[in-house]
Design a protein around this motif. Structure first.
Motif, PDB file in Angstrom:
ATOM      1  N   ASP A 133       0.699  -1.156  -0.179  1.00 18.40           N
ATOM      2  CA  ASP A 133      -0.076  -0.076  -0.120  1.00 18.40           C
ATOM      3  C   ASP A 133       0.927   1.403   0.020  1.00 18.40           C
ATOM      4  OD1 ASP A 133      -1.508  -2.231   0.553  1.00 18.40           O
ATOM      5  OD2 ASP A 133      -3.302  -1.071   1.542  1.00 18.40           O
ATOM      6  N   SER A 168      -7.220   3.432   2.229  1.00 17.62           N
ATOM      7  CA  SER A 168      -7.181   1.899   2.822  1.00 17.62           C
ATOM      8  C   SER A 168      -5.771   1.470   3.100  1.00 17.62           C
ATOM      9  CB  SER A 168      -7.905   0.971   1.768  1.00 17.62           C
ATOM     10  OG  SER A 168      -7.222   1.208   0.737  1.00 17.62           O
ATOM     11  N   TYR A 195     -10.100   4.327   6.548  1.00 18.65           N
ATOM     12  CA  TYR A 195     -10.055   2.990   7.200  1.00 18.65           C
ATOM     13  C   TYR A 195      -9.152   3.125   8.442  1.00 18.65           C
ATOM     14  CZ  TYR A 195     -11.076   0.881   2.556  1.00 18.65           C
ATOM     15  OH  TYR A 195     -11.697   0.531   1.210  1.00 18.65           O
ATOM     16  N   PHE A 207     -10.098 -10.791  -2.030  1.00 22.28           N
ATOM     17  CA  PHE A 207      -9.901  -9.330  -2.621  1.00 22.28           C
ATOM     18  C   PHE A 207      -8.613  -9.326  -3.404  1.00 22.28           C
ATOM     19  CE2 PHE A 207      -8.045  -5.186  -2.316  1.00 22.28           C
ATOM     20  CZ  PHE A 207      -9.275  -4.169  -2.840  1.00 22.28           C
ATOM     21  N   LYS A 220       1.821  -7.050   5.577  1.00 18.84           N
ATOM     22  CA  LYS A 220       1.202  -5.796   5.917  1.00 18.84           C
ATOM     23  C   LYS A 220       1.399  -5.388   7.146  1.00 18.84           C
ATOM     24  CE  LYS A 220      -1.280  -5.320   1.300  1.00 18.84           C
ATOM     25  NZ  LYS A 220      -2.601  -4.725   0.747  1.00 18.84           N
ATOM     26  N   LYS A 251     -12.343  -2.752   9.601  1.00 18.81           N
ATOM     27  CA  LYS A 251     -12.243  -3.768   8.335  1.00 18.81           C
ATOM     28  C   LYS A 251     -10.835  -4.739   9.066  1.00 18.81           C
ATOM     29  CE  LYS A 251     -10.427  -3.883   3.754  1.00 18.81           C
ATOM     30  NZ  LYS A 251     -10.029  -3.269   2.875  1.00 18.81           N
ATOM     31  N   VAL A 276     -15.607  -7.702   4.518  1.00 14.87           N
ATOM     32  CA  VAL A 276     -14.703  -8.265   3.600  1.00 14.87           C
ATOM     33  C   VAL A 276     -14.790  -9.296   2.813  1.00 14.87           C
ATOM     34  CG1 VAL A 276     -12.857  -6.655   4.766  1.00 14.87           C
ATOM     35  CG2 VAL A 276     -13.227  -9.170   5.121  1.00 14.87           C
ATOM     36  N   SER A 277     -13.943  -9.599   1.752  1.00 13.25           N
ATOM     37  CA  SER A 277     -14.193 -10.619   0.766  1.00 13.25           C
ATOM     38  C   SER A 277     -14.013 -12.148   1.502  1.00 13.25           C
ATOM     39  CB  SER A 277     -13.049 -10.457  -0.204  1.00 13.25           C
ATOM     40  OG  SER A 277     -11.742 -10.317   0.497  1.00 13.25           O
TER      41      SER A 277
HETATM   42  C1  PBG Z   1      -5.826  -2.626  -0.067  1.00 14.81           C
HETATM   43  C2  PBG Z   1      -7.034  -3.165   0.151  1.00 14.81           C
HETATM   44  C3  PBG Z   1      -7.562  -4.463   0.664  1.00 14.81           C
HETATM   45  C4  PBG Z   1      -8.896  -4.516   0.727  1.00 14.81           C
HETATM   46  C5  PBG Z   1      -9.457  -3.210   0.152  1.00 14.81           C
HETATM   47  N1  PBG Z   1      -8.308  -2.440  -0.066  1.00 14.81           N
HETATM   48  C6  PBG Z   1      -6.690  -5.682   0.850  1.00 14.81           C
HETATM   49  C7  PBG Z   1      -5.430  -5.318   1.700  1.00 14.81           C
HETATM   50  O1  PBG Z   1      -5.051  -4.563   2.421  1.00 14.81           O
HETATM   51  O2  PBG Z   1      -4.481  -6.184   1.225  1.00 14.81           O
HETATM   52  C8  PBG Z   1      -9.548  -5.862   1.226  1.00 14.81           C
HETATM   53  C9  PBG Z   1     -10.996  -5.806   0.816  1.00 14.81           C
HETATM   54  C10 PBG Z   1     -11.661  -7.051   1.073  1.00 14.81           C
HETATM   55  O3  PBG Z   1     -11.149  -7.958   1.284  1.00 14.81           O
HETATM   56  O4  PBG Z   1     -12.678  -7.295   0.786  1.00 14.81           O
HETATM   57  N2  PBG Z   1      -5.715  -1.338  -0.053  1.00 14.81           N
END
Ligand code: PBG
Length: 326
Positions: A133, A168, A195, A207, A220, A251, A276-277
């Motif tokens: 990121d 994010s 976030y 995701f 991360k 999140k 989330v996903s």
């Molecule tokens: C990265 C970002 C992520 C998600 C949204 N923005 C993944 C990550 O931090 O690696 C995840 C969203 C999801 O899992 O639905 N900026």
């Protein structure tokens, strides 16, 4: 023989009319933001393997999908770009190109649906060959230089018509830097959904499949929060409030309902939950096996986020939830 009980809580559960009268929480389409994945090209759609029912869509198809969602009452969308690997580089150049895939699509969407609320994603990972990121130097994520880029990215997205900017990335100081940059560029009306408490979570796997954005090395954990920590979310919340966030997001959501509740108690700002996903994928997988009733589990999960204190829920279930209400 009847027990002498001063309270019989079952009286308030005895039929659906009474249950409806005493019901404390409701989920409606008005609470939901639908995250969507943008593909390049035209007539280009691909299902995300680990997210049945969720497609990456090229702009032409996304416009149609937004239209059908608007008819169902979904009016807020969070759009994430699927950038071809060949356009990714170490400094996320593609994220700052005014005529890149993402800003071009945002402009078209906003022009076509001025009444829709469009939320955007601010972070380097969709454009980064490193899958991080922030900027990476000697294996470290460089905070302050990243924040400069994030602020520029936010202004570019505001110019393209974003209503809500969603940082994010979890860099320190980014909400304040984005607020200042937006204000100086004349975008005082553009909101920030921070976030606030974003955890270093395994629930983001699907995701990262959708955007091919998994980190190429490392993890991360030096910027996203440790899943073991709840009180630390209050530090992030205090900073985001001071720096000018309009919404505080937690999140993932489902394993962090305590954090949602804590932020709801702590702050008068509206709280958002990102369902989330991985949370979506688990429900879909178990439902496909016939092990759970996916629709009822979906509704119960969304309700739990409202009950915990979220007023906004970002969820891949948005469209199917809206269809189930018709
Ligand atoms: C990265 C970002 C992520 C998600 C949204 N923005 C993944 C990550 O931090 O690696 C995840 C969203 C999801 O899992 O639905 N900026």
């Amino acid at each position: 023989m009847a027990l002498h009980l001063s309270q019989r809580p079952r009286r308030n559960r005895k039929n659906e009319v009474i249950r409806s009268l005493v019901r404390e929480n409701h989920v409606t389409v008005n609470d939901l933001i639908f995250p969507m994945f943008l593909n390049p090209g035209t007539n280009n759609q691909s299902e995300v393997g680990s997210m049945p029912g969720i497609y990456r869509l090229s702009l032409d198809l996304m416009l149609k999908e937004i239209e059908s969602c608007m008819h169902l009452g979904i009016k807020a969308f969070d759009i994430f770009p699927n950038i071809p690997e060949s356009q990714k580089d170490a400094t996320a150049t593609e994220g700052l190109r005014p005529d890149g895939l993402y800003p071009s699509a945002l402009r078209a969407i906003k022009q076509r649906f001025p009444e829709a609320v469009i939320m955007t994603d601010v972070a380097l990972d969709p454009y980064s060959s490193e899958g991080h990121d922030g900027l990476v130097r000697n294996g470290e994520i460089i905070n302050d230089e990243t924040v400069d880029l994030l602020a520029k990215m936010a202004v570019l997205q505001a110019e393209a018509g974003a209503d809500i900017i969603g940082p994010s990335d979890m860099m320190d100081g980014r909400v304040g830097a984005i607020r200042t940059a937006l204000d100086e560029a004349g975008f005082t009306h553009v909101s920030i959904m921070s976030y606030t408490a974003k955890y270093a979570s395994a629930f983001y796997g699907p995701f990262r499949d959708a955007l091919s954005s998994a980190p190429k090395h490392g993890d991360k954990k030096t910027y996203q929060m440790d899943p073991a920590n709840g009180r630390e979310a209050l530090i992030e919340a205090a900073l985001d409030e001071q720096e000018g966030a309009d919404f505080l997001m937690v999140k993932p959501a489902l394993s962090y309902l305590d954090v949602i509740a804590a932020l709801h108690d702590y702050s008068a700002l509206p709280i958002a939950a990102y369902n989330v996903s991985g949370e979506y994928a688990m429900v879909k997988a178990a439902a496909a096996k016939g092990w759970i009733d996916g629709d009822r589990v979906r509704d119960e999960i969304l309700l739990s986020m409202k009950r915990a204190g979220a007023s906004v829920i970002l969820t891949y279930f948005a469209k199917e939830f809206a269809m189930s209400q018709k």
